[in-house]
Design a protein around this motif. Structure first.
Motif, PDB file in Angstrom:
ATOM      1  N   GLY A 289      17.400  63.652  63.636  1.00 57.01           N
ATOM      2  CA  GLY A 289      17.123  64.375  62.405  1.00 57.01           C
ATOM      3  C   GLY A 289      16.033  63.776  61.536  1.00 57.01           C
ATOM      4  O   GLY A 289      15.716  64.326  60.481  1.00 57.01           O
ATOM      5  N   PHE A 290      15.451  62.661  61.946  1.00 60.38           N
ATOM      6  CA  PHE A 290      14.340  62.074  61.192  1.00 60.38           C
ATOM      7  C   PHE A 290      13.102  62.964  61.363  1.00 60.38           C
ATOM      8  O   PHE A 290      12.915  63.574  62.419  1.00 60.38           O
ATOM      9  N   ALA A 291      12.254  62.960  60.346  1.00 55.77           N
ATOM     10  CA  ALA A 291      11.000  63.720  60.399  1.00 55.77           C
ATOM     11  C   ALA A 291       9.820  62.769  60.216  1.00 55.77           C
ATOM     12  O   ALA A 291       9.923  61.774  59.489  1.00 55.77           O
ATOM     13  N   HIS A 292       8.708  63.110  60.864  1.00 55.04           N
ATOM     14  CA  HIS A 292       7.481  62.342  60.680  1.00 55.04           C
ATOM     15  C   HIS A 292       7.091  62.459  59.207  1.00 55.04           C
ATOM     16  O   HIS A 292       6.961  63.563  58.678  1.00 55.04           O
ATOM     17  N   ALA A 293       6.928  61.306  58.546  1.00 57.30           N
ATOM     18  CA  ALA A 293       6.602  61.308  57.125  1.00 57.30           C
ATOM     19  C   ALA A 293       5.200  60.793  56.853  1.00 57.30           C
ATOM     20  O   ALA A 293       4.584  61.174  55.863  1.00 57.30           O
ATOM     21  N   ALA A 294       4.696  59.914  57.729  1.00 51.93           N
ATOM     22  CA  ALA A 294       3.353  59.366  57.528  1.00 51.93           C
ATOM     23  C   ALA A 294       2.914  58.624  58.782  1.00 51.93           C
ATOM     24  O   ALA A 294       3.748  58.128  59.546  1.00 51.93           O
ATOM     25  N   ASP A 295       1.613  58.566  58.958  1.00 50.87           N
ATOM     26  CA  ASP A 295       1.055  57.693  59.984  1.00 50.87           C
ATOM     27  C   ASP A 295       0.985  56.287  59.395  1.00 50.87           C
ATOM     28  O   ASP A 295       1.016  56.116  58.170  1.00 50.87           O
ATOM     29  N   THR A 296       0.903  55.285  60.251  1.00 48.23           N
ATOM     30  CA  THR A 296       0.765  53.908  59.789  1.00 48.23           C
ATOM     31  C   THR A 296      -0.459  53.289  60.456  1.00 48.23           C
ATOM     32  O   THR A 296      -1.029  53.868  61.379  1.00 48.23           O
ATOM     33  N   ALA A 297      -0.817  52.111  60.019  1.00 44.11           N
ATOM     34  CA  ALA A 297      -1.899  51.353  60.641  1.00 44.11           C
ATOM     35  C   ALA A 297      -1.340  50.351  61.644  1.00 44.11           C
ATOM     36  O   ALA A 297      -2.071  49.534  62.181  1.00 44.11           O
ATOM     37  N   SER A 298      -0.051  50.420  61.908  1.00 46.97           N
ATOM     38  CA  SER A 298       0.615  49.485  62.808  1.00 46.97           C
ATOM     39  C   SER A 298       0.585  49.999  64.245  1.00 46.97           C
ATOM     40  O   SER A 298       0.803  51.188  64.498  1.00 46.97           O
ATOM     41  N   VAL A 299       0.316  49.095  65.165  1.00 46.43           N
ATOM     42  CA  VAL A 299       0.317  49.396  66.595  1.00 46.43           C
ATOM     43  C   VAL A 299       1.192  48.353  67.272  1.00 46.43           C
ATOM     44  O   VAL A 299       1.123  47.164  66.952  1.00 46.43           O
ATOM     45  N   LEU A 300       2.021  48.792  68.196  1.00 45.35           N
ATOM     46  CA  LEU A 300       2.907  47.885  68.922  1.00 45.35           C
ATOM     47  C   LEU A 300       2.858  48.261  70.395  1.00 45.35           C
ATOM     48  O   LEU A 300       3.024  49.432  70.741  1.00 45.35           O
ATOM     49  N   ALA A 301       2.587  47.292  71.234  1.00 42.73           N
ATOM     50  CA  ALA A 301       2.509  47.505  72.679  1.00 42.73           C
ATOM     51  C   ALA A 301       1.509  48.612  73.036  1.00 42.73           C
ATOM     52  O   ALA A 301       1.731  49.372  73.974  1.00 42.73           O
ATOM     53  N   GLY A 302       0.439  48.713  72.256  1.00 37.74           N
ATOM     54  CA  GLY A 302      -0.597  49.705  72.529  1.00 37.74           C
ATOM     55  C   GLY A 302      -0.288  51.106  72.036  1.00 37.74           C
ATOM     56  O   GLY A 302      -1.073  52.028  72.252  1.00 37.74           O
ATOM     57  N   HIS A 303       0.835  51.284  71.364  1.00 35.26           N
ATOM     58  CA  HIS A 303       1.228  52.601  70.858  1.00 35.26           C
ATOM     59  C   HIS A 303       1.233  52.586  69.331  1.00 35.26           C
ATOM     60  O   HIS A 303       1.712  51.632  68.723  1.00 35.26           O
ATOM     61  N   PRO A 304       0.755  53.665  68.714  1.00 38.38           N
ATOM     62  CA  PRO A 304       0.828  53.716  67.256  1.00 38.38           C
ATOM     63  C   PRO A 304       2.272  53.833  66.805  1.00 38.38           C
ATOM     64  O   PRO A 304       3.107  54.434  67.490  1.00 38.38           O
ATOM     65  N   ARG A 305       2.558  53.221  65.671  1.00 45.05           N
ATOM     66  CA  ARG A 305       3.863  53.384  65.042  1.00 45.05           C
ATOM     67  C   ARG A 305       3.711  54.405  63.924  1.00 45.05           C
ATOM     68  O   ARG A 305       2.675  54.472  63.270  1.00 45.05           O
ATOM     69  N   ILE A 306       4.727  55.185  63.722  1.00 45.08           N
ATOM     70  CA  ILE A 306       4.724  56.171  62.656  1.00 45.08           C
ATOM     71  C   ILE A 306       5.903  55.899  61.724  1.00 45.08           C
ATOM     72  O   ILE A 306       6.863  55.231  62.096  1.00 45.08           O
ATOM     73  N   LEU A 307       5.796  56.396  60.520  1.00 48.14           N
ATOM     74  CA  LEU A 307       6.901  56.294  59.571  1.00 48.14           C
ATOM     75  C   LEU A 307       7.697  57.587  59.679  1.00 48.14           C
ATOM     76  O   LEU A 307       7.140  58.672  59.505  1.00 48.14           O
ATOM     77  N   MET A 308       8.976  57.453  59.992  1.00 46.91           N
ATOM     78  CA  MET A 308       9.863  58.616  60.056  1.00 46.91           C
ATOM     79  C   MET A 308      10.953  58.423  59.017  1.00 46.91           C
ATOM     80  O   MET A 308      11.354  57.296  58.729  1.00 46.91           O
ATOM     81  N   ARG A 309      11.404  59.538  58.466  1.00 45.60           N
ATOM     82  CA  ARG A 309      12.349  59.431  57.348  1.00 45.60           C
ATOM     83  C   ARG A 309      13.431  60.490  57.453  1.00 45.60           C
ATOM     84  O   ARG A 309      13.186  61.599  57.915  1.00 45.60           O
ATOM     85  N   LEU A 310      14.599  60.110  56.972  1.00 43.47           N
ATOM     86  CA  LEU A 310      15.735  61.032  56.897  1.00 43.47           C
ATOM     87  C   LEU A 310      16.314  60.910  55.492  1.00 43.47           C
ATOM     88  O   LEU A 310      16.732  59.816  55.081  1.00 43.47           O
ATOM     89  N   ASP A 311      16.315  62.012  54.740  1.00 39.65           N
ATOM     90  CA  ASP A 311      16.923  62.007  53.411  1.00 39.65           C
ATOM     91  C   ASP A 311      18.422  62.060  53.563  1.00 39.65           C
ATOM     92  O   ASP A 311      18.962  62.831  54.373  1.00 39.65           O
ATOM     93  N   LEU A 312      19.127  61.267  52.763  1.00 41.32           N
ATOM     94  CA  LEU A 312      20.580  61.160  52.884  1.00 41.32           C
ATOM     95  C   LEU A 312      21.309  61.764  51.685  1.00 41.32           C
ATOM     96  O   LEU A 312      22.521  61.753  51.656  1.00 41.32           O
ATOM     97  N   GLY A 313      20.549  62.273  50.720  1.00 45.98           N
ATOM     98  CA  GLY A 313      21.170  62.824  49.507  1.00 45.98           C
ATOM     99  C   GLY A 313      21.731  64.187  49.684  1.00 45.98           C
ATOM    100  O   GLY A 313      21.786  64.819  50.675  1.00 45.98           O
TER     101      GLY A 313
END
Length: 190
Positions: free
Chosen positions: A166-190
Motif C-alpha cells: 500500500g505504499f506509494a512513490h512519494a519522491a525520487d532520491t539521490a541515493s543509489v544502492l547496488a547500482g539501483h536508484p532508491r525511491i522514497l515511498m510513503r504510507l499515510d497511517l491517519g
C-alpha cells in the motif's frame, strides 16, 4: 508457513537474525542508520551486540521480528525518522514536517526466503508504527524493475513489495544502492 510478527524485545532472537557467527565480528547489527556515524564507527565487536541489547529493552524496541512458530526468521528496522540518520540525510528528501517513521531494513534468514516473510515484516512494521502513533511511514527501497538484486544489498527492500503493502512513490532520491536508484515511498497511517 504461518508468520507471526512481534516487536523486537528479545535480544537473543534479534541476535539469531542479525548477529554474526563470530561474537567478535563487527557486523552491521542494523545500526548504521540508527545511530550517529561516529558512534557506529566506534562500536566494535561485542559492543555492537550490547548496544542492540539495550535497544531491545527500550521503548520503542528497535523494530519487529517475524517468527515461524518460535523460530525468528526475519527482521525489519523501524523507528521515528527523527531518531535515525534519515533525519539528516541529504540524498533522501523530506516531504513535509510530519513526524514520520522510517522503515529501512528488511531481512529474511536463508531457508525462509520466498515464503512471504518480507511481506509479513512490512505489514508488521506498519502496524508497529501505527500502534505508536506514527502519522505516516516511509521506506527507501530499490527501484530495480525486473533486475536482479544482490541479496546483501536488498536490505532496503524492493519497490514492488512496498507497493503491494500500500505504499506509494512519494519522491525520487539521490541515493543509489547496488547500482539501483532508491525511491522514497510513503504510507499515510491517519
Amino acid at each position: 508457513m504461518s508468520v507471526d510478527v512481534r516487536p523486537a524485545t528479545d535480544f537473543e532472537d534479534v541476535r539469531a537474525v542479525l548477529g554474526p557467527k563470530s561474537p567478535g565480528a563487527s557486523v552491521c547489527w542494523c545500526l548504521s542508520h540508527r545511530i550517529p556515524s561516529r558512534l557506529n564507527s566506534e562500536l566494535r565487536g561485542p559492543a555492537r551486540g550490547e548496544y542492540v541489547a539495550g535497544l531491545c529493552r527500550a521503548e520503542p524496541p528497535p523494530g519487529v521480528l517475524a517468527y515461524d512458530g518460535d523460530e525468528p526468521v526475519g527482521w525489519a528496522a523501524v523507528a521515528p525518522r527523527a531518531d535515525t540518520s534519515f533525519a539528516r540525510n541529504r540524498k533522501i528528501p523530506h516531504l513535509d514536517d510530519l513526524p514520520v517513521w522510517s522503515l529501512w531494513c528488511v531481512r529474511v534468514r536463508p531457508g525462509h526466503r520466498r515464503q512471504g516473510v518480507s511481506h509479513a515484516l512490512i505489514a508488521g512494521a506498519v502496524e508497529f508504527a501505527r500502534d505508536r502513533g506514527a502519522p505516516a511511514i516511509e521506506a527507501y527501497p530499490l527501484d530495480n524493475g525486473d533486475a536482479k538484486v544482490d541479496l546483501t544489498m536488498a536490505y532496503a527492500g524492493l519497490r514492488k513489495n512496498f507497493e503491494r503493502a500500500g505504499f506509494a512513490h512519494a519522491a525520487d532520491t539521490a541515493s543509489v544502492l547496488a547500482g539501483h536508484p532508491r525511491i522514497l515511498m510513503r504510507l499515510d497511517l491517519g
